[in-house]
Design a protein around this motif. Structure first.
Motif, mmCIF file in Angstrom:
data_model
loop_
_atom_site.group_PDB
_atom_site.id
_atom_site.type_symbol
_atom_site.label_atom_id
_atom_site.label_comp_id
_atom_site.label_asym_id
_atom_site.label_seq_id
_atom_site.Cartn_x
_atom_site.Cartn_y
_atom_site.Cartn_z
ATOM 1 N N PHE A 41 0.829 -1.203 0.039
ATOM 2 C CA PHE A 41 -0.028 -0.125 0.086
ATOM 3 C C PHE A 41 0.956 1.157 0.001
ATOM 4 N N PRO A 42 1.998 1.364 0.703
ATOM 5 C CA PRO A 42 2.815 2.676 0.783
ATOM 6 C C PRO A 42 3.349 3.122 -0.883
ATOM 7 N N ASP A 43 3.522 1.838 -1.586
ATOM 8 C CA ASP A 43 4.033 1.926 -2.768
ATOM 9 C C ASP A 43 2.743 2.969 -3.531
ATOM 10 N N LEU A 44 1.596 2.621 -3.324
ATOM 11 C CA LEU A 44 0.806 3.637 -4.047
ATOM 12 C C LEU A 44 0.684 5.106 -3.447
ATOM 13 N N LEU A 45 0.944 5.180 -2.099
ATOM 14 C CA LEU A 45 0.951 6.513 -1.601
ATOM 15 C C LEU A 45 2.389 7.261 -2.088
ATOM 16 N N ILE A 46 3.159 6.577 -2.282
ATOM 17 C CA ILE A 46 4.553 7.049 -2.632
ATOM 18 C C ILE A 46 4.344 7.875 -4.036
ATOM 19 N N VAL A 47 3.706 7.075 -5.071
ATOM 20 C CA VAL A 47 3.589 7.778 -6.265
ATOM 21 C C VAL A 47 2.765 8.583 -6.520
ATOM 22 N N GLN A 48 1.863 8.870 -5.386
ATOM 23 C CA GLN A 48 0.831 9.820 -5.289
ATOM 24 C C GLN A 48 1.252 11.225 -4.324
ATOM 25 N N ASN A 49 2.305 10.837 -3.911
ATOM 26 C CA ASN A 49 3.076 11.905 -2.803
ATOM 27 C C ASN A 49 2.341 12.101 -1.754
ATOM 28 N N LYS A 50 1.777 11.030 -1.246
ATOM 29 C CA LYS A 50 0.830 11.143 -0.135
ATOM 30 C C LYS A 50 1.389 10.382 1.194
ATOM 31 N N TYR A 51 3.072 9.959 0.979
ATOM 32 C CA TYR A 51 3.684 9.126 2.011
ATOM 33 C C TYR A 51 4.228 9.732 2.668
ATOM 34 N N THR A 56 12.689 12.313 -4.209
ATOM 35 C CA THR A 56 12.716 13.310 -4.819
ATOM 36 C C THR A 56 12.700 12.762 -6.578
ATOM 37 N N PRO A 57 11.736 13.313 -7.072
ATOM 38 C CA PRO A 57 11.706 12.765 -8.592
ATOM 39 C C PRO A 57 12.960 13.203 -9.174
ATOM 40 N N PRO A 58 13.270 12.619 -10.489
ATOM 41 C CA PRO A 58 12.579 11.146 -10.761
ATOM 42 C C PRO A 58 13.102 10.057 -9.893
ATOM 43 N N PHE A 59 12.280 8.911 -9.673
ATOM 44 C CA PHE A 59 12.729 7.920 -8.793
ATOM 45 C C PHE A 59 11.909 6.727 -9.402
ATOM 46 N N VAL A 60 12.465 5.456 -9.134
ATOM 47 C CA VAL A 60 11.987 4.296 -9.376
ATOM 48 C C VAL A 60 11.105 3.570 -8.175
ATOM 49 N N PRO A 61 9.809 3.510 -8.090
ATOM 50 C CA PRO A 61 9.275 3.118 -6.794
ATOM 51 C C PRO A 61 9.563 1.483 -6.826
ATOM 52 N N GLY A 62 8.951 0.902 -5.941
ATOM 53 C CA GLY A 62 9.026 -0.535 -5.426
ATOM 54 C C GLY A 62 9.935 -0.799 -4.299
ATOM 55 N N SER A 63 9.213 -1.135 -3.324
ATOM 56 C CA SER A 63 10.286 -1.195 -2.029
ATOM 57 C C SER A 63 10.488 -2.576 -1.637
#
Length: 325
Positions: A41-51, A56-63
């Motif tokens: 769930f935090p992966d979604l929040l991170i790409v929504q800038n809500k975590y 700092t963009p650009p970044f590759v998500p996926g923890s």
């Protein structure tokens, strides 16, 4: 290498699958060829800038991911090329390769499947820390698991049962409740169809659960806390429903109960020896067949947007895993 790049954190729709330079590990780092990664769930929040942590963009998500080490940086002696590892933290998992600090890695014992490993660290690490450490779970106690068919919820059922507890699993559909029974839950509550307080009272002979494991938050929190047993421990895991509840503090007094925060990432950082021991215990339980991640769907790594859409549907049972063929 290829990876999902987030240049504008407004949601999954802005992610792009791109060619990127293959990174070289620095001192204390390794480069991993990713075999599988899982969605949290935090992966979604991170790409929504809500975590709470905002890369700092650009970044590759996926923890959370697992794979094989293919290069090591200066000074790395505890891992070598060819080692199978899992990792959580630092991002970069939604791609074909990633560089990670060795402090984030868990060596995988022989026979530990990559897709299981990619769905293991966050959910089982969080849940062990919650139930066994913060909740001080004892054999014979009753644990109520909210959101019980999700990733951390299914882990909570398995760990609580392995620790000798009675488990009441609460979920939002009959299908999810059936899965919980398959995983060993002693009883289930479909809170979309019944009054959760009435069900808790009936299933505990009016005593209430000793521990509540809550990754959901929202409007269930207060009625469930009102049903908790004497000296109960209410474990705050997260807020998947989206709303952070406000529980009247007088209820803690009346119940002699505790509201206990669970922040596994910070636990791992502040108490590394305890963290490593917990992972070793969990790996042993996996080898013994006591715990095993529930994987809802396996998709190719290129299917990340479809995985986010499925996560948003709230129909996921267990974890979503992305694999590199």
């Amino acid at each position: 290498m290829k990876a999902w790049l987030c240049e504008n954190p407004i949601g999954p729709e802005a992610l792009e699958w791109k060619d990127l330079p293959t990174p070289e590990p620095k001192a204390g780092e390794v480069r991993i060829a990713i075999k599988a990664a899982s969605l949290n769930f935090p992966d979604l929040l991170i790409v929504q800038n809500k975590y709470q942590a905002k890369p700092t963009p650009p970044f590759v998500p996926g923890s959370e991911y697992a794979g094989v080490i293919e290069a090591v940086g200066e000074g790395v002696t505890n891992f070598k090329v060819g080692d199978a590892v899992a990792a959580f933290g630092g991002g970069g998992g939604f791609g074909t390769h990633v560089v990670a600090k060795t402090s984030l890695l868990m060596p995988l014992p022989k026979g530990f499947a990559f897709d299981d490993a990619a769905a293991f660290l966050c959910t089982y690490g969080t849940t062990w820390h919650a139930l066994m450490d913060r909740g001080a779970l004892k054999p014979g106690e009753t644990v109520l698991v909210l959101g019980a068919a999700g990733g951390v919820g299914t882990a909570a059922i398995q760990i609580a049962k392995a620790a000798g507890a009675k488990v009441i699993a609460a979920a939002s559909s009959d299908e999810k409740c059936a899965l919980c029974k398959e995983l060993g839950a002693d009883a289930t509550i479909n809170y979309a169809k019944s009054n959760i307080r009435d069900e808790i009272k009936a299933l505990t002979d009016g005593k209430g659960p000793d521990i509540v494991y809550d990754p959901v938050g929202g409007d269930l929190a207060e009625p469930v806390f009102r049903s908790i047993g004497w000296r109960g421990r209410y474990l705050v895991i997260g807020f998947a429903q989206g709303t952070i509840p406000a529980i009247p503090l007088n209820l803690t007094l009346l119940k002699g109960a505790s509201i206990v925060g669970v922040f596994w990432g910070e636990f791992a950082r502040r108490e590394p020896k305890n963290h490593v021991q917990a992972l070793a215990d969990l790996a042993a339980w996996y080898a013994q067949g006591k715990i095993k991640p529930v994987i809802d769907t396996r998709l190719p790594m290129t299917g990340l947007k479809d995985a986010f859409t499925r996560m948003g549907s709230r129909q996921v049972r267990g974890k979503l895993v992305l694999v590199n063929e």
